[in-house]
Design a protein around this motif. Structure first.
Motif, PDB file in Angstrom:
ATOM      1  N   ARG A   1      26.472  32.948  52.027  1.00 20.72           N
ATOM      2  CA  ARG A   1      26.510  34.326  52.530  1.00 20.72           C
ATOM      3  C   ARG A   1      27.673  35.118  51.949  1.00 20.72           C
ATOM      4  N   ILE A   2      28.847  34.478  51.804  1.00 18.36           N
ATOM      5  CA  ILE A   2      30.028  35.146  51.281  1.00 18.36           C
ATOM      6  C   ILE A   2      30.694  34.235  50.261  1.00 18.36           C
ATOM      7  N   ARG A   3      31.154  34.837  49.155  1.00 19.23           N
ATOM      8  CA  ARG A   3      31.915  34.078  48.161  1.00 19.23           C
ATOM      9  C   ARG A   3      33.165  34.868  47.775  1.00 19.23           C
ATOM     10  N   ILE A   4      34.301  34.172  47.698  1.00 17.31           N
ATOM     11  CA  ILE A   4      35.547  34.731  47.193  1.00 17.31           C
ATOM     12  C   ILE A   4      35.889  33.971  45.923  1.00 17.31           C
ATOM     13  N   ASP A   5      35.941  34.669  44.778  1.00 14.32           N
ATOM     14  CA  ASP A   5      36.169  33.963  43.521  1.00 14.32           C
ATOM     15  C   ASP A   5      37.654  33.835  43.213  1.00 14.32           C
ATOM     16  N   ASN A   6      37.970  33.189  42.078  1.00 17.67           N
ATOM     17  CA  ASN A   6      39.371  32.911  41.777  1.00 17.67           C
ATOM     18  C   ASN A   6      40.148  34.140  41.324  1.00 17.67           C
ATOM     19  N   ALA A   7      39.483  35.296  41.206  1.00 18.19           N
ATOM     20  CA  ALA A   7      40.170  36.551  40.899  1.00 18.19           C
ATOM     21  C   ALA A   7      40.360  37.413  42.136  1.00 18.19           C
ATOM     22  N   GLY A   8      39.872  36.931  43.288  1.00 15.19           N
ATOM     23  CA  GLY A   8      40.003  37.688  44.524  1.00 15.19           C
ATOM     24  C   GLY A   8      38.852  38.618  44.805  1.00 15.19           C
ATOM     25  N   ASN A   9      37.808  38.613  43.964  1.00 17.44           N
ATOM     26  CA  ASN A   9      36.635  39.435  44.219  1.00 17.44           C
ATOM     27  C   ASN A   9      35.790  38.808  45.321  1.00 17.44           C
ATOM     28  N   ILE A  10      35.132  39.659  46.099  1.00 19.62           N
ATOM     29  CA  ILE A  10      34.357  39.201  47.245  1.00 19.62           C
ATOM     30  C   ILE A  10      32.917  39.666  47.115  1.00 19.62           C
ATOM     31  N   GLY A  11      31.974  38.755  47.287  1.00 17.28           N
ATOM     32  CA  GLY A  11      30.558  39.101  47.320  1.00 17.28           C
ATOM     33  C   GLY A  11      29.967  38.725  48.664  1.00 17.28           C
ATOM     34  N   ILE A  12      29.229  39.632  49.270  1.00 17.03           N
ATOM     35  CA  ILE A  12      28.565  39.382  50.557  1.00 17.03           C
ATOM     36  C   ILE A  12      27.063  39.457  50.342  1.00 17.03           C
ATOM     37  N   GLY A  13      26.364  38.377  50.627  1.00 16.71           N
ATOM     38  CA  GLY A  13      24.914  38.355  50.492  1.00 16.71           C
ATOM     39  C   GLY A  13      24.434  38.522  49.071  1.00 16.71           C
TER      40      GLY A  13
END
Length: 244
Positions: A137-149
């Protein structure tokens, strides 16, 4: 049967430990704590009490999940795309059967080398279906970007954050909708202020209030889109509690 230790609630067979009277045959992990008191669940606590009460105290209770290859005596380098650890919530769905309902996972991503282990964090919940499927549902990548859904392969484009508090130009939020239904579209709300998120101050005359951009997907390549139009809002006077 397990080996009875000092307490009747602690069992071990040399490879796993159960606390709370759980039969060893029902213990799926190395260490399991059981609790039958529903009015005051005991759970697990890590508590540090330190004599150092200065402002520089930076340690505290923690849960540490560690991953390596090799052996305990001689651990060796892990690779990218290795799961470092998971926190999992499960529920009993039938007699003797448990289903994973949610999880938080950390996976290495990028170059793993001396002094560096980059990673991303994934939050998953299970679907309301038979059977339930644990889904990202949510991912935080190693650059600090956030994706929801967005799914594992369509994280928000690098440089876009869900919330920004940086004194730089063109910090922005990106929300995308992909649907075959014509009426489906993103909804944008822009809030502009001075100061900080924690201590905001009023917007001043001439401040850009926000830019709403309309982008069109160009082809089937993820992230290949172009601006078609945009709307810019600008403050024409100093804003206050009574003047907008």
């Amino acid at each position: 049967a397990g080996t009875l230790l000092a307490s009747t609630t602690i069992l071990t067979d040399g490879s796993k430990i159960g606390i709370g009277g759980i039969p060893l045959a029902n213990i799926p992990t190395l260490f399991t704590v059981g609790d039958t008191i529903n009015t005051s669940p005991r759970g697990i606590m890590s508590w540090q009490s330190s004599a150092d009460n200065t402002a520089t105290e930076t340690t505290g209770g923690s849960i540490h999940l560690r991953k390596s290859f090799g052996t305990f005596a001689a651990p060796t380098l892990i690779n990218t795309a290795n799961t470092l650890g998971r926190i999992v919530w499960s529920g009993c769905s039938a007699a003797g059967t448990f289903v994973e309902s949610a999880s938080i996972e950390v996976v290495t991503s990028g170059t793993v080398a001396a002094t560096r282990v980059p990673s991303y964090m994934v939050f998953k919940t299970s679907t309301d279906a038979a059977p339930s499927v644990l889904t990202e549902r949510i991912r935080i990548d190693n650059a600090g970007n956030i994706g929801i859904g967005t799914g594992a392969n369509t994280l928000v484009t690098a440089g876009y954050l869900l919330q920004t508090n940086v004194n730089a130009n063109y910090n922005s939020s990106l929300f995308s909708t992909y649907s075959a239904t014509a009426a489906h579209c993103p909804i944008f709300v822009a809030i502009r202020g001075r100061g900080t998120i924690a201590s905001p101050t009023a917007t001043q005359s001439g401040d850009n209030l926000g830019v709403f951009g309309f982008y069109s997907q160009l082809n089937t390549t993820v992230g290949n889109y172009s601006v078609a139009a945009y709307i810019l809002g600008v403050a024409v006077e100093n804003h206050s509690a009574t003047a907008l």
